[in-house]
Design a protein around this motif. Sequence first.
Motif, PDB file in Angstrom:
ATOM      1  N   UNK A 266     -81.307 154.438  42.099  1.00 29.96           N
ATOM      2  CA  UNK A 266     -80.376 155.233  41.295  1.00 29.96           C
ATOM      3  C   UNK A 266     -79.169 155.748  42.073  1.00 29.96           C
ATOM      4  N   UNK A 267     -79.345 156.057  43.368  1.00 28.36           N
ATOM      5  CA  UNK A 267     -78.214 156.539  44.156  1.00 28.36           C
ATOM      6  C   UNK A 267     -77.055 155.552  44.151  1.00 28.36           C
ATOM      7  N   UNK A 268     -77.373 154.273  44.125  1.00 26.89           N
ATOM      8  CA  UNK A 268     -76.333 153.233  44.107  1.00 26.89           C
ATOM      9  C   UNK A 268     -75.454 153.391  42.874  1.00 26.89           C
ATOM     10  N   UNK A 269     -76.068 153.562  41.716  1.00 26.13           N
ATOM     11  CA  UNK A 269     -75.320 153.698  40.465  1.00 26.13           C
ATOM     12  C   UNK A 269     -74.583 155.027  40.409  1.00 26.13           C
ATOM     13  N   UNK A 270     -75.181 156.062  40.990  1.00 33.27           N
ATOM     14  CA  UNK A 270     -74.529 157.369  40.987  1.00 33.27           C
ATOM     15  C   UNK A 270     -73.267 157.347  41.842  1.00 33.27           C
ATOM     16  N   UNK A 271     -73.305 156.646  42.956  1.00 30.72           N
ATOM     17  CA  UNK A 271     -72.109 156.550  43.797  1.00 30.72           C
ATOM     18  C   UNK A 271     -70.988 155.817  43.062  1.00 30.72           C
ATOM     19  N   UNK A 272     -71.332 154.733  42.373  1.00 33.12           N
ATOM     20  CA  UNK A 272     -70.313 154.007  41.606  1.00 33.12           C
ATOM     21  C   UNK A 272     -69.699 154.914  40.550  1.00 33.12           C
ATOM     22  N   UNK A 273     -70.541 155.633  39.823  1.00 30.02           N
ATOM     23  CA  UNK A 273     -70.055 156.499  38.757  1.00 30.02           C
ATOM     24  C   UNK A 273     -69.200 157.638  39.300  1.00 30.02           C
ATOM     25  N   UNK A 274     -69.641 158.246  40.412  1.00 29.22           N
ATOM     26  CA  UNK A 274     -68.853 159.341  40.986  1.00 29.22           C
ATOM     27  C   UNK A 274     -67.506 158.850  41.491  1.00 29.22           C
ATOM     28  N   UNK A 275     -67.492 157.659  42.092  1.00 30.28           N
ATOM     29  CA  UNK A 275     -66.227 157.089  42.571  1.00 30.28           C
ATOM     30  C   UNK A 275     -65.309 156.739  41.404  1.00 30.28           C
ATOM     31  N   UNK A 276     -65.889 156.336  40.280  1.00 32.05           N
ATOM     32  CA  UNK A 276     -65.085 156.026  39.100  1.00 32.05           C
ATOM     33  C   UNK A 276     -64.561 157.298  38.442  1.00 32.05           C
ATOM     34  N   UNK A 277     -65.383 158.334  38.433  1.00 30.76           N
ATOM     35  CA  UNK A 277     -65.007 159.560  37.722  1.00 30.76           C
ATOM     36  C   UNK A 277     -63.768 160.206  38.317  1.00 30.76           C
ATOM     37  N   UNK A 278     -63.620 160.160  39.637  1.00 32.55           N
ATOM     38  CA  UNK A 278     -62.436 160.768  40.225  1.00 32.55           C
ATOM     39  C   UNK A 278     -61.173 160.061  39.737  1.00 32.55           C
ATOM     40  N   UNK A 279     -61.278 158.770  39.428  1.00 32.21           N
ATOM     41  CA  UNK A 279     -60.127 158.011  38.916  1.00 32.21           C
ATOM     42  C   UNK A 279     -59.913 158.295  37.433  1.00 32.21           C
ATOM     43  N   UNK A 280     -60.991 158.313  36.662  1.00 30.70           N
ATOM     44  CA  UNK A 280     -60.825 158.603  35.225  1.00 30.70           C
ATOM     45  C   UNK A 280     -60.334 160.031  35.015  1.00 30.70           C
ATOM     46  N   UNK A 281     -60.776 160.960  35.849  1.00 34.16           N
ATOM     47  CA  UNK A 281     -60.274 162.333  35.758  1.00 34.16           C
ATOM     48  C   UNK A 281     -58.784 162.401  36.093  1.00 34.16           C
ATOM     49  N   UNK A 282     -58.382 161.615  37.087  1.00 34.52           N
ATOM     50  CA  UNK A 282     -56.978 161.611  37.508  1.00 34.52           C
ATOM     51  C   UNK A 282     -56.057 161.145  36.382  1.00 34.52           C
ATOM     52  N   UNK A 283     -56.438 160.069  35.694  1.00 32.99           N
ATOM     53  CA  UNK A 283     -55.570 159.521  34.647  1.00 32.99           C
ATOM     54  C   UNK A 283     -55.780 160.205  33.295  1.00 32.99           C
ATOM     55  N   UNK A 284     -56.930 160.839  33.113  1.00 34.75           N
ATOM     56  CA  UNK A 284     -57.165 161.546  31.858  1.00 34.75           C
ATOM     57  C   UNK A 284     -57.079 160.630  30.647  1.00 34.75           C
ATOM     58  N   UNK A 285     -56.242 161.003  29.694  1.00 31.68           N
ATOM     59  CA  UNK A 285     -56.105 160.193  28.471  1.00 31.68           C
ATOM     60  C   UNK A 285     -55.243 158.965  28.682  1.00 31.68           C
ATOM     61  N   UNK A 286     -54.635 158.851  29.867  1.00 33.94           N
ATOM     62  CA  UNK A 286     -53.724 157.735  30.133  1.00 33.94           C
ATOM     63  C   UNK A 286     -54.470 156.541  30.721  1.00 33.94           C
ATOM     64  N   UNK A 287     -55.571 156.197  30.096  1.00 33.33           N
ATOM     65  CA  UNK A 287     -56.375 155.065  30.568  1.00 33.33           C
ATOM     66  C   UNK A 287     -57.012 154.375  29.370  1.00 33.33           C
ATOM     67  N   UNK A 288     -57.016 153.069  29.395  1.00 34.68           N
ATOM     68  CA  UNK A 288     -57.613 152.249  28.329  1.00 34.68           C
ATOM     69  C   UNK A 288     -58.388 151.116  28.981  1.00 34.68           C
ATOM     70  N   UNK A 289     -59.494 150.738  28.337  1.00 39.10           N
ATOM     71  CA  UNK A 289     -60.366 149.681  28.856  1.00 39.10           C
ATOM     72  C   UNK A 289     -60.363 148.496  27.889  1.00 39.10           C
ATOM     73  N   UNK A 290     -60.221 147.309  28.440  1.00 39.02           N
ATOM     74  CA  UNK A 290     -60.299 146.064  27.669  1.00 39.02           C
ATOM     75  C   UNK A 290     -61.337 145.183  28.354  1.00 39.02           C
TER      76      UNK A 290
END
Length: 375
Positions: A266-290
């Motif tokens: 589980x730590x592996x997935x948590x690290x990926x998610x935490x590393x992603x969250x800092x980016x999604x928090x930075x862009x906020x609503x200015x991000x879209x996924x395709x």
Amino acid sequence: NCFNVSSSQSVVRLARSCKLEVVGMIYLPLGTEKSGKFFLPYQADLPLFSVPNGKSATLRRMLMKRKIVLTVAMLFVIMGVCGCGSTKEKEKAVSDQSTPTAVVYYSKKLTPESIKKVYARANKDITGKVALKFHRDDKYTETPEGIALLKALQQSIPNSTLVETSFGGGRAEEQEMLARFKGQGIDFCNIDVLNADGGVAWPIKNGRLLKEAQVAKNLGNYDSLVVYAPFRGQAYPGYGGALTNVGVGLQDGKGLVHGPVLNKEPDFFERIAEAAKVITDHFGSHITYVTALNQVVVNCECNMNGTEPVTLGVLASKDIVAIDKAALDLVFQQKQHAGHDLQKKVGTRLGLYQLEFMRKLGMGNINYKLVDVDE
């Protein structure tokens, strides 16, 4: 009730044979009381519940005192006939994220026109200078058909630049990548190798495993982010979609995210998610996924392993959790094709834990509404 069974499917079959309504699964950490590791059996069509940190050991001791052997999972059952509440109350019990529900736009077709159509429905707040993240090692993106899809998406996003990261960083690898892309025909716009000048530490608020992420330096030059991801089975996470393309694909190297020992914990997935969250928090609503479901195979595209690939269309959303969940759901429905094998692989790799942990971090919603743009 606790059942001594070999799989979560057995639990579901047993419950349904007793005419019980199955609304979700609770998964308990197994192993030592100090381990805190989750084992999520393969289960595609039910919501997941997890025991809060610190509670699993107490519950396990209680069960063991009663000499109940828990080998895989405990079934969580709500029965209306027992006076457990209305249908609305039961639906609320399935997920604490029931309101609001994310929206995922979907086309069964995978064409330049369909990719532009789904993006147009999910492009709110994509303004200013836009980074369009694509995945460089996807063999289908590199085909003429795949390049046509990428080109259609890029040309529908004003002021956008294709961005990607290199494994090692540095100017030499940047030039090699740019030459490779040009030779493949990806020459219709500028390409920014984001970590050509290395990475920058972005602090992670309340990170449990990571206090900072080494984000590719040039990402900070953009106002908005569009993540164009191929959906794939992968060796360690079980599957790769929007999360891995942000949590791994926008970092300067993979060392912090993968950790000192690459394993399926589980730590592996948590690290990926935490590393992603800092980016999604930075862009906020200015991000879209395709996300393109193009020739989906069980293993990553470098190892098809004899599995029949399946193409299911394209998705777009503002919600990183919902779009990965929707992609999994679509593939899991393909019982006679790659979906069945991928479903098993995701289960054995703890892949569904990615979704659950992202939800816990507040990154998005498990519940979503799938909107077919072709109708």
